[in-house]
Design an enzyme around this catalytic site. Structure first.
Site, PDB file in Angstrom:
ATOM      1  N   VAL A  84      37.927  47.897  44.766  1.00 34.53           N
ATOM      2  CA  VAL A  84      38.878  47.210  45.448  1.00 34.53           C
ATOM      3  C   VAL A  84      39.882  46.503  44.508  1.00 34.53           C
ATOM      4  O   VAL A  84      39.653  45.959  43.291  1.00 34.53           O
ATOM      5  CB  VAL A  84      38.140  45.991  46.068  1.00 34.53           C
ATOM      6  CG1 VAL A  84      39.454  45.081  46.851  1.00 34.53           C
ATOM      7  CG2 VAL A  84      37.246  46.475  47.144  1.00 34.53           C
ATOM      8  N   LYS A  85      41.066  46.826  44.628  1.00 34.84           N
ATOM      9  CA  LYS A  85      42.415  46.242  43.903  1.00 34.84           C
ATOM     10  C   LYS A  85      43.139  44.904  44.180  1.00 34.84           C
ATOM     11  O   LYS A  85      43.125  44.756  45.500  1.00 34.84           O
ATOM     12  CB  LYS A  85      43.512  47.379  44.106  1.00 34.84           C
ATOM     13  CG  LYS A  85      43.725  48.261  42.898  1.00 34.84           C
ATOM     14  CD  LYS A  85      45.006  49.276  43.288  1.00 34.84           C
ATOM     15  CE  LYS A  85      45.933  49.364  42.163  1.00 34.84           C
ATOM     16  NZ  LYS A  85      47.013  50.469  42.539  1.00 34.84           N
ATOM     17  N   ILE A  86      42.982  44.192  43.384  1.00 34.12           N
ATOM     18  CA  ILE A  86      43.161  42.792  43.502  1.00 34.12           C
ATOM     19  C   ILE A  86      44.210  42.239  42.500  1.00 34.12           C
ATOM     20  O   ILE A  86      44.178  42.476  41.466  1.00 34.12           O
ATOM     21  CB  ILE A  86      41.966  41.857  43.804  1.00 34.12           C
ATOM     22  CG1 ILE A  86      40.874  42.377  44.545  1.00 34.12           C
ATOM     23  CG2 ILE A  86      42.027  40.410  43.624  1.00 34.12           C
ATOM     24  CD1 ILE A  86      39.914  41.426  44.875  1.00 34.12           C
TER      25      ILE A  86
END
Ligand code: G3P
Length: 217
Positions: A84-86
């Site tokens: 997951v890119k945050i």
């Protein structure tokens, strides 16, 4: 250095995966929009199947920790390959810490300084993505940033892997490797150009012609 493809286009992912050089894929909302991916989760599932075992990044779009966590859990439920890119904000890094405890991998994105990269590593991010091209576009030194981050990460033996992102040219890919980046995430067109050298094309042609001469054709 590992090569990731920076694309949400299934045709590009399929082709690049067929070349045997991919260790992962990164996407973002802009790339998903460009690929016309309305049902992004099913596109994400297909990308995971096309590059088995590889890390496939998908980005959250909310800005508060709780909403990011909800989005992240939904994306991670698509496939264990999903990372997951945050974005590197206080809320984002709080989510990164929590997701780490839940066993969900994270890629901290929109990183433009070494200070931000250090914070991402401190929060336990699996990957951190400094944006090389966007810094160069402003007349700053994108690869210099990658080099500086690598110096700090190597000194402290951080487990966080550095992805040189926002790559525009083949030379930036080489520059990322020389700076010691673990990974470069590369758009399809740049990946294609990495194969090219006029002497390779000429050499193939000459070998073919000489072989045919030998066969008396
Ligand atoms: O996926 C993140 C990054 O690679 C975006 O690149 O070309 O939009 O600056 P770009």
């Amino acid at each position: 250095m590992k090569i990731f493809l920076d694309s949400a286009d299934l045709k590009e992912v399929r082709t690049a995966a067929g070349w045997g050089v991919l260790s992962g894929v990164t996407t973002n909302p802009t790339l998903a929009a460009k690929a016309g991916a309305r049902d992004f989760k099913s596109v994400l599932a297909e990308i995971c199947q096309l590059v088995p075992g590889a890390a496939i990044s998908a980005e959250v779009v909310s800005s508060d920790t709780d909403s990011m966590l909800n989005e992240a859990r939904e994306l991670a439920a698509v496939d264990p390959q999903v990372v997951v890119k945050i974005p590197v904000t206080p809320d984002g890094l709080a989510a990164v810490r929590q997701l780490g405890q839940e066993g969900i991998r994270t890629n901290v994105t929109l990183v433009f300084s070494t200070a931000q990269a250090i914070l991402a590593a401190a929060a336990g991010a699996d990957f951190v993505s400094p944006f090389v091209g966007r810094l160069d576009d402003r007349g700053e030194d994108g690869l210099g940033l990658v080099g500086e981050i690598m110096k700090v990460f190597n000194t402290y033996r951080y487990a966080t892997e550095v992805i040189a992102a926002s790559i525009r040219t083949p030379r930036q890919v080489v520059g990322a490797a020389l700076a010691g980046a673990h990974i470069a995430t590369v758009p399809f067109k740049v990946l294609q150009r990495l194969f090219e050298h006029p002497l390779t094309a000429q050499g193939i042609e000459r070998f073919r012609a000489d072989w045919e001469l030998l066969q008396g054709r």
